[in-house]
Design an enzyme around this catalytic site. Structure first.
Site, PDB file in Angstrom:
ATOM      1  N   LYS A  78       0.842  -1.203   0.000  1.00 22.94           N
ATOM      2  CA  LYS A  78       0.000   0.000   0.000  1.00 22.94           C
ATOM      3  C   LYS A  78       0.879   1.256   0.000  1.00 22.94           C
ATOM      4  O   LYS A  78       2.088   1.175   0.254  1.00 22.94           O
ATOM      5  CB  LYS A  78      -0.913  -0.014   1.232  1.00 22.94           C
ATOM      6  CG  LYS A  78      -0.171  -0.010   2.565  1.00 22.94           C
ATOM      7  CD  LYS A  78      -1.108  -0.339   3.730  1.00 22.94           C
ATOM      8  CE  LYS A  78      -0.340  -0.344   5.041  1.00 22.94           C
ATOM      9  NZ  LYS A  78      -1.151  -0.811   6.169  1.00 22.94           N
ATOM     10  N   ARG A 127     -10.733  -0.361  14.901  1.00 26.04           N
ATOM     11  CA  ARG A 127     -10.613   0.498  13.725  1.00 26.04           C
ATOM     12  C   ARG A 127     -11.552  -0.025  12.648  1.00 26.04           C
ATOM     13  O   ARG A 127     -12.609   0.530  12.431  1.00 26.04           O
ATOM     14  CB  ARG A 127      -9.148   0.540  13.266  1.00 26.04           C
ATOM     15  CG  ARG A 127      -8.873   1.609  12.249  1.00 26.04           C
ATOM     16  CD  ARG A 127      -7.391   1.696  11.890  1.00 26.04           C
ATOM     17  NE  ARG A 127      -6.879   0.471  11.286  1.00 26.04           N
ATOM     18  CZ  ARG A 127      -5.640   0.371  10.794  1.00 26.04           C
ATOM     19  NH1 ARG A 127      -4.801   1.393  10.862  1.00 26.04           N
ATOM     20  NH2 ARG A 127      -5.231  -0.763  10.251  1.00 26.04           N
ATOM     21  N   TYR A 136      16.211  30.259   8.948  1.00 27.46           N
ATOM     22  CA  TYR A 136      14.986  30.955   9.348  1.00 27.46           C
ATOM     23  C   TYR A 136      14.921  31.139  10.857  1.00 27.46           C
ATOM     24  O   TYR A 136      15.264  30.233  11.628  1.00 27.46           O
ATOM     25  CB  TYR A 136      13.762  30.156   8.905  1.00 27.46           C
ATOM     26  CG  TYR A 136      13.422  30.344   7.445  1.00 27.46           C
ATOM     27  CD1 TYR A 136      13.128  31.601   6.935  1.00 27.46           C
ATOM     28  CD2 TYR A 136      13.403  29.264   6.585  1.00 27.46           C
ATOM     29  CE1 TYR A 136      12.822  31.777   5.592  1.00 27.46           C
ATOM     30  CE2 TYR A 136      13.095  29.416   5.243  1.00 27.46           C
ATOM     31  CZ  TYR A 136      12.803  30.690   4.751  1.00 27.46           C
ATOM     32  OH  TYR A 136      12.506  30.855   3.433  1.00 27.46           O
ATOM     33  N   MET A 190      12.083  24.604   3.047  1.00 27.71           N
ATOM     34  CA  MET A 190      11.334  23.828   2.059  1.00 27.71           C
ATOM     35  C   MET A 190      12.250  23.067   1.109  1.00 27.71           C
ATOM     36  O   MET A 190      12.040  21.889   0.814  1.00 27.71           O
ATOM     37  CB  MET A 190      10.420  24.756   1.244  1.00 27.71           C
ATOM     38  CG  MET A 190       9.557  24.013   0.243  1.00 27.71           C
ATOM     39  SD  MET A 190       8.656  25.117  -0.852  1.00 27.71           S
ATOM     40  CE  MET A 190       7.485  25.849   0.261  1.00 27.71           C
TER      41      MET A 190
HETATM   42  C1  LIG Z   1      -0.392  -1.709   6.903  1.00 27.53           C
HETATM   43  C2  LIG Z   1      -0.959  -3.002   7.328  1.00 27.53           C
HETATM   44  C3  LIG Z   1      -0.140  -4.143   7.436  1.00 27.53           C
HETATM   45  C4  LIG Z   1       1.367  -4.064   7.337  1.00 27.53           C
HETATM   46  O1  LIG Z   1       1.837  -3.518   8.569  1.00 27.53           O
HETATM   47  P1  LIG Z   1       3.403  -3.320   8.851  1.00 27.53           P
HETATM   48  O2  LIG Z   1       3.429  -2.862  10.265  1.00 27.53           O
HETATM   49  O3  LIG Z   1       3.867  -2.273   7.906  1.00 27.53           O
HETATM   50  O4  LIG Z   1       4.075  -4.599   8.633  1.00 27.53           O
HETATM   51  C5  LIG Z   1      -0.747  -5.355   7.703  1.00 27.53           C
HETATM   52  N1  LIG Z   1      -2.093  -5.437   7.875  1.00 27.53           N
HETATM   53  C6  LIG Z   1      -2.904  -4.361   7.808  1.00 27.53           C
HETATM   54  C7  LIG Z   1      -4.347  -4.526   8.022  1.00 27.53           C
HETATM   55  C8  LIG Z   1      -2.365  -3.101   7.542  1.00 27.53           C
HETATM   56  O5  LIG Z   1      -3.169  -2.038   7.502  1.00 27.53           O
END
Ligand SMILES: *Cc1c(COP(=O)(O)O)cnc(C)c1O
Length: 381
Positions: free
Chosen positions: A41, A139, A261, A314
């Site tokens: 992801k 969640r 800055y 930046m």
């Molecule tokens: C992001 C996620 C993972 C992977 O988690 P990591 O801590 O990056 O290994 C696994 N399962 C779900 C449901 C997630 O949202």
């Protein structure tokens, strides 16, 4: 955006050989009982989903998890026969998109389950999907009561399409946290209501909690990308992303003068300052800077760690290189901002965040290079 080396001030190298080595290490830890998937992801944690997913596929990964359909479609284009799950669930009214691209929703509620069930009615072969049970994260996912009722009273309704039963650990990066064992116990009980369905629980940290947590499919993300799955222990993974930013100017600052800055840092002695072409627009957080009140992060150049001098701008960051021999830091020299010396977890800590946020926020201004280990490109051009 133009990204040829001649046009850029900093270079981001993604070491694909290390991505694959990290994944293989995790796959070895879960074998032979469990398979190892890969979570890709957020553009594969900033490394580039299309290229990284393909590399992982070639390394043996056959199951992938993304957050939203667009990411799943990117993976589908490079992995025609992979299993691709969408963690964000079945987005409202979008079942046709999942079917078209062969994506498997992780059904997070009874409403999503019903939408998928209806979409599957009358089909000879059901379109596979996962069901997510919330065992303590609060969640996404079915409550324990909902899951128990579904499994005991309506298992036949979901059985045709149910390819995976899933839950997510809330505190796996703290191995002694009592919620880990509690979630394990709850999930094992829930599995009993869905006999014969493969199960998945472990994220990266979960893989390190032990075999009981591996179940049928592990779902590591951050560890594949070199983040430390258990921050309080030494990192067993290899760094995957390295950033080198070019020095655009070196100057002397007299004692008592402010740098950057708000003049937040005052030179306590005559100091040599190197200014590099990278800043918070490149995902290098402002919180990593320094002031008279607080130390900041360190980068690495000419074999020396060098502290950030003042605020992160930046597009620019000033570094105190007074202690580095002059010929090792000049205009055009590359400074390691992230890599084998400047570790992602350390830099993230200085920015009051975690490796996940740093990697996924690296920005689009880098000259991006993929390395298979045979080339170690150091120069920009
Ligand atoms: C992001 C996620 C993972 C992977 O988690 P990591 O801590 O990056 O290994 C696994 N399962 C779900 C449901 C997630 O949202």
């Amino acid at each position: 955006m133009l990204s040829a080396p001649a046009f850029c001030g900093a270079k981001l190298t993604i070491h694909l050989d290390r991505v694959c080595a990290n994944w293989r290490k995790l796959a070895d830890m879960t074998a032979p009982k469990a398979r190892c998937a890969a979570v890709v992801k957020a553009d594969a944690y900033g490394t580039g989903a299309a290229i990284t997913a393909k590399a992982l596929y070639d390394a043996g990964a056959r199951t992938f998890f993304t957050a939203i359909p667009s990411e799943g479609i990117t993976v589908r284009e490079v992995c025609p026969d992979a299993e691709i799950y969408i963690l964000g669930g079945l987005f409202h009214g979008r079942a046709g998109t999942y079917e078209l691209h062969g994506l498997r929703p992780v059904l997070n509620s009874l409403e999503e389950i019903e939408e998928w069930r209806l979409f599957n009615l009358g089909r000879e072969t059901a379109l596979p999907a996962a069901i997510h049970i919330d065992t303590g994260m609060n969640r996404l996912g079915l409550t324990l009561d909902e899951a128990e009722e579904l499994g005991t009273k309506r298992f036949e309704d979901v059985k045709p399409f149910l390819s995976l039963l899933m839950t997510h650990l809330s505190c796996a990066d703290e191995p002694t946290h009592p919620l880990n064992a509690l979630q394990l116990e709850r999930f094992k009980k829930m599995r009993g209501f869905f006999p014969g369905v493969p199960a998945s629980m472990a994220n990266s940290a979960g893989v390190f909690l032990g075999e009981e947590y591996h179940m049928d499919i592990a779902r590591p993300g951050i560890a594949v990308y070199g983040g430390n799955p258990i921050p309080e222990r030494e990192n067993p993974m290899q760094a995957v992303a390295s950033i080198h930013a070019e020095v655009v100017q070196v100057r002397w600052v007299e004692e008592g003068h402010g740098i950057g800055y708000s003049a937040s840092l005052t030179a306590t002695k005559r100091s040599r300052i190197a200014v590099i072409s990278a800043g918070y627009a490149d995902g290098l957080h402002r919180l990593a800077g320094s002031s008279d009140e607080k130390d900041g992060a360190h980068f690495f150049v000419g074999g020396h760690f060098v502290p950030l001098a003042g605020r992160v701008s930046m597009d620019l960051i000033a570094l105190d290189v007074t202690h580095v021999p002059e010929d090792l830091v000049r205009r055009g020299t590359l400074v390691e901002v992230l890599g084998d010396n400047v570790l992602v977890d350390d830099l993230a800590k200085h920015a009051h965040t975690i490796s996940y946020e740093l990697l996924t926020g690296l920005g689009r201004r880098y000259h991006r290079v993929y390395s298979d280990g045979s080339n170690q490109p150091e120069a920009m051009a």
